[in-house]
Design a protein around this motif. Structure first.
Motif, mmCIF file in Angstrom:
data_model
loop_
_atom_site.group_PDB
_atom_site.id
_atom_site.type_symbol
_atom_site.label_atom_id
_atom_site.label_comp_id
_atom_site.label_asym_id
_atom_site.label_seq_id
_atom_site.Cartn_x
_atom_site.Cartn_y
_atom_site.Cartn_z
ATOM 1 N N ARG A 241 -56.795 44.847 -56.030
ATOM 2 C CA ARG A 241 -58.044 44.726 -56.801
ATOM 3 C C ARG A 241 -58.081 43.423 -57.579
ATOM 4 N NH1 ARG A 241 -62.635 44.694 -56.812
ATOM 5 N NH2 ARG A 241 -64.064 45.824 -58.185
ATOM 6 N N TYR B 202 -59.228 45.581 -66.619
ATOM 7 C CA TYR B 202 -59.760 44.777 -67.706
ATOM 8 C C TYR B 202 -58.931 43.495 -67.772
ATOM 9 C CZ TYR B 202 -62.836 48.357 -69.757
ATOM 10 O OH TYR B 202 -63.847 49.260 -69.983
ATOM 11 N N PRO C 255 -63.985 44.175 -69.215
ATOM 12 C CA PRO C 255 -64.220 44.470 -67.790
ATOM 13 C C PRO C 255 -64.452 43.176 -67.017
ATOM 14 C CG PRO C 255 -65.534 45.893 -69.220
ATOM 15 C CD PRO C 255 -64.949 44.846 -70.109
ATOM 16 N N GLU D 236 -59.839 51.063 -63.359
ATOM 17 C CA GLU D 236 -60.565 49.806 -63.511
ATOM 18 C C GLU D 236 -59.638 48.778 -64.158
ATOM 19 O OE1 GLU D 236 -64.682 48.047 -65.594
ATOM 20 O OE2 GLU D 236 -63.986 50.089 -65.990
ATOM 21 N N ASN E 190 -62.246 56.644 -57.804
ATOM 22 C CA ASN E 190 -62.665 55.349 -58.350
ATOM 23 C C ASN E 190 -62.701 55.376 -59.891
ATOM 24 O OD1 ASN E 190 -63.378 52.646 -57.971
ATOM 25 N ND2 ASN E 190 -65.574 53.089 -58.108
ATOM 26 N N GLU E 191 -61.695 56.026 -60.481
ATOM 27 C CA GLU E 191 -61.633 56.138 -61.940
ATOM 28 C C GLU E 191 -60.835 55.011 -62.586
ATOM 29 O OE1 GLU E 191 -61.923 61.028 -62.321
ATOM 30 O OE2 GLU E 191 -60.003 60.001 -62.634
ATOM 31 N N TRP F 287 -58.132 53.775 -67.322
ATOM 32 C CA TRP F 287 -58.430 54.998 -66.577
ATOM 33 C C TRP F 287 -59.557 55.755 -67.277
ATOM 34 C CZ3 TRP F 287 -54.986 59.993 -66.384
ATOM 35 C CH2 TRP F 287 -55.554 60.903 -65.482
ATOM 36 N N HIS F 288 -60.689 55.889 -66.561
ATOM 37 C CA HIS F 288 -61.827 56.676 -67.040
ATOM 38 C C HIS F 288 -61.726 58.070 -66.415
ATOM 39 C CE1 HIS F 288 -63.713 52.973 -68.526
ATOM 40 N NE2 HIS F 288 -63.323 52.415 -67.388
ATOM 41 N N HIS G 35 -61.037 40.486 -57.318
ATOM 42 C CA HIS G 35 -61.770 39.898 -58.441
ATOM 43 C C HIS G 35 -61.674 38.370 -58.429
ATOM 44 C CE1 HIS G 35 -63.137 43.441 -60.493
ATOM 45 N NE2 HIS G 35 -61.915 43.955 -60.621
#
Length: 647
Positions: free
Chosen positions: A442, A389, A623, A387, A384-385, A410-411, A446
């Motif tokens: 995803r 934006y 985000p 995300e 779950n890295e 990517w975190h 959203h």
């Protein structure tokens, strides 16, 4: 009356007039000789007078008809803004109309023969022009058409499109050729600008990375045939980011321009210089004598860049890390030669910069870093890295949000990995397929979440990588997920780049057609940075065109300092952006400007007729929750609306 009958009627009446004119003329001649050879008779005199009067009346009617036809043709030529010409292929006599002289700015008609006309045709275009004429006179072309340059009265050359058709006798020999010319100077100027954008960097004027790919392949082939060394120098400016951060992006741009100009002046005669992107330059040195001469050349480049650059009220100081890769010593193909030069450059940078390093096989640190990125990226979804934006798109005329672009982040291990580092890894390894599916799913999640919270969600754009078109059918995947979500097709937009068309066998056009037929809008992203071509605009079923930020930032001085601003560069950027907008609108395409950062840029885009703007002037990528609260919530939407109107 049927259309065929109305078309036939004027010609039928003309044939009748010609018949009766010939009849009365012959009758008058016959009666005249009868009058001379026979005694006077009032009957013959009456018939002779009648025949002469009828002949004169028919001649007057015919003359009026010819006059009306000539006048109608003249008006038609004036309305079309074309110039008329007539040429006798046998006598070489030339006759040109007044409008043609006006196009070229001449006041007197001095064009009376083929020789006179060829004297004002551009020397480089004469062979092409003569060939086109000869091919038509031989009957190999149905019509004559040629685009070429002609010297105008002011001494400059104007582009004209000349078209015509030859009239031949029964032996097939041309005895008359007529046609017209159209002034196409502006069209050719726009075309030349677009062709320049396809192969050159707009900031420095140097050939870009896409032209480098072609030139490098040719240089390797030439070195192989001639059994010579080819040197590739990968040049990266040291601490360039510090200049951008402390002195501003405009100062950084001036430094890049200065480096390009200095390298061109000092080394442009025996080498080829390219801007590879960012602060990177590539220099190709063909026919190196030996390794020592290549290293000496590289040292000269390093010293040239280390010398101060004048700008604003102080001097700029920088240095360069340079990697050298030699064909065939370090590589047997173009791609590996470039990659090894990049590796050697990082070795020079790792040594502290301001250094030259020749490639060695043990220089694998960057490769190890890439392997580490690849390993982490394979587990990014499971951990779950990843995300999404979102960055809003703003409709320029009324300052309303009209869409947003979904951007991947990517975190990893406590830091955010830049997309330009992990996206190429994902594409090379094929992981972009799985990531692309996750991104689309995803994005729909959203949208549904925001709708459940009462928001009216504008269309959200996702980017498709060319790699997603190589192995499967991305259109089916996207449409299946869209159907599963229950969202309408208007909820999603797709953005692709022109690099998609480099792989003709990928079926990309057919896939995009499926998406377009399903109701999805398609935008061509990063237009003007590489492969820009009118043929792509015709082949791809796109509805919008996104102008790359590299052109937008040149529209206004980012530092708001007129002493630094390069007026000529700004004017050129304005002309290029205006040409792209005009071309896109002529093709009924919507235009989106990326990277809008200042009010001056927005105002310039508004004056040029741009439709939509996107950039940090309105918002950085946010985000999902922050994007909703800032742009989609009822109170935030009212606040944003007021803020944009003030902007």
């Amino acid at each position: 009356m049927p259309r065929t009958a109305t078309a036939f009627l004027p010609r039928h009446l003309a044939l009748q007039r010609h018949f009766w004119l010939a009849f009365f003329a012959l009758a008058s001649l016959f009666l005249f000789f009868q009058r001379l050879s026979a005694p006077s008779s009032w009957v013959i005199d009456s018939l002779l007078a009648t025949s002469i009067i009828a002949s004169l009346w028919l001649l007057i009617v015919e003359w009026q008809t010819l006059r009306r036809t000539a006048r109608a043709y003249e008006l038609a030529m004036q309305a079309a803004h074309d110039g008329f010409w007539e040429w006798d292929p046998q006598s070489k006599r030339l006759q040109v109309g007044k409008r043609l002289l006006e196009i070229l700015g001449y006041h007197e008609d001095f064009l009376t023969s083929t020789h006179d006309w060829l004297n004002i045709v551009h020397p480089e275009d004469r062979a092409k022009y003569n060939h086109a004429v000869a091919e038509h006179l031989k009957g190999k072309t149905q019509f004559f058409y040629c685009e070429y340059r002609v010297r105008a009265n002011d001494g400059g050359f104007r582009w004209i499109g000349s078209r015509g058709i030859a009239v031949c006798d029964r032996h097939g020999k041309a005895y008359q050729m007529v046609g017209s010319v159209t002034d196409i100077t502006e069209r050719r100027r726009y075309q030349d600008n677009l062709e320049f954008l396809a192969s050159h960097d707009s900031l420095t004027g140097l050939p870009n990375r896409h032209d480098l790919a072609r030139a490098l392949t040719q240089s390797v082939a030439s070195a192989q045939n001639n059994k010579t060394l080819l040197g590739l120098f990968f040049v990266d400016l040291d601490r360039f980011k510090d200049i951008n951060d402390t002195l501003g992006h405009r100062a950084g741009d001036l430094l890049l321009q200065g480096v390009a100009q200095r390298l061109g002046q000092l080394f442009g005669t025996n080498s080829r210089i390219f801007r590879h992107g960012g602060d990177e330059f590539i220099i190709l040195l063909p026919e190196c004598q030996d390794i020592s001469s290549a290293l000496a050349f590289g040292e000269a480049v390093r010293e040239a860049i280390a010398s101060p650059f004048s700008g604003h009220d102080s001097d700029f100081f920088t240095s360069a890390s340079i990697g050298l890769s030699l064909y065939p010593l370090d590589s047997s193909d173009a791609d590996t030669l470039l990659r090894n030069g990049d590796t050697a450059m990082y070795a020079a940078k790792g040594a502290g910069g301001n250094a030259l390093r020749q490639y060695k096989p043990e220089m694998n640190e960057r490769l190890q870093h890439r392997v580490s990125l690849e390993s982490g990226l394979r587990q990014a979804i499971a951990r779950n890295e990843l995300e999404l934006y979102f960055q809003p798109k703003i409709q320029i005329p009324d300052c309303r949000i009209c869409g947003a672009e979904a951007l991947l982040r990517w975190h990893h291990q406590g830091r955010m990995i830049p997309p330009d580092q992990f996206i190429p890894v994902a594409e090379d390894t094929g992981m972009i397929l799985e990531i692309g599916d996750w991104l689309t799913k995803r994005c729909f999640e959203h949208i549904l979440e925001w709708q459940a919270r009462g928001a009216t969600v504008p269309p959200i754009a996702i980017n498709l990588s060319p790699r997603q078109f190589w192995r499967r059918q991305p259109a089916q995947e996207i449409l299946s997920q869209l159907a599963a979500s229950g969202l309408p097709s208007s909820a999603l937009q797709v953005e692709v780049t022109e690099s998609l068309m480099l792989h003709a066998d990928s079926g990309a056009t057919e896939e995009l057609l499926r998406l377009r037929e399903a109701g999805l809008d398609i935008a061509l992203d990063d237009f003007g940075t590489g492969y820009s071509s009118l043929s792509y605009l015709q082949r791809l079923p796109i509805t919008a065109l996104k102008i790359d930020r590299a052109f937008i930032k040149e529209l206004a001085n980012l530092d708001n300092n007129p002493s630094i601003a390069n007026g000529a560069s700004q004017q050129r950027a304005t002309a290029l952006v205006g040409a792209i907008i005009a071309m896109a609108h002529s093709l009924s395409l919507e235009v989106v400007a990326e990277g809008v950062e200042t009010d001056e840029q927005l105002q310039c885009l508004k004056e040029l007729g741009c439709d939509i703007a996107q950039g940090y002037l309105f918002s950085k990528p946010l985000p999902a929750d922050e994007f909703f609260s800032s742009w989609l919530g009822e109170k935030s939407a009212q606040l944003t609306r007021t803020t944009l109107e003030n902007t």
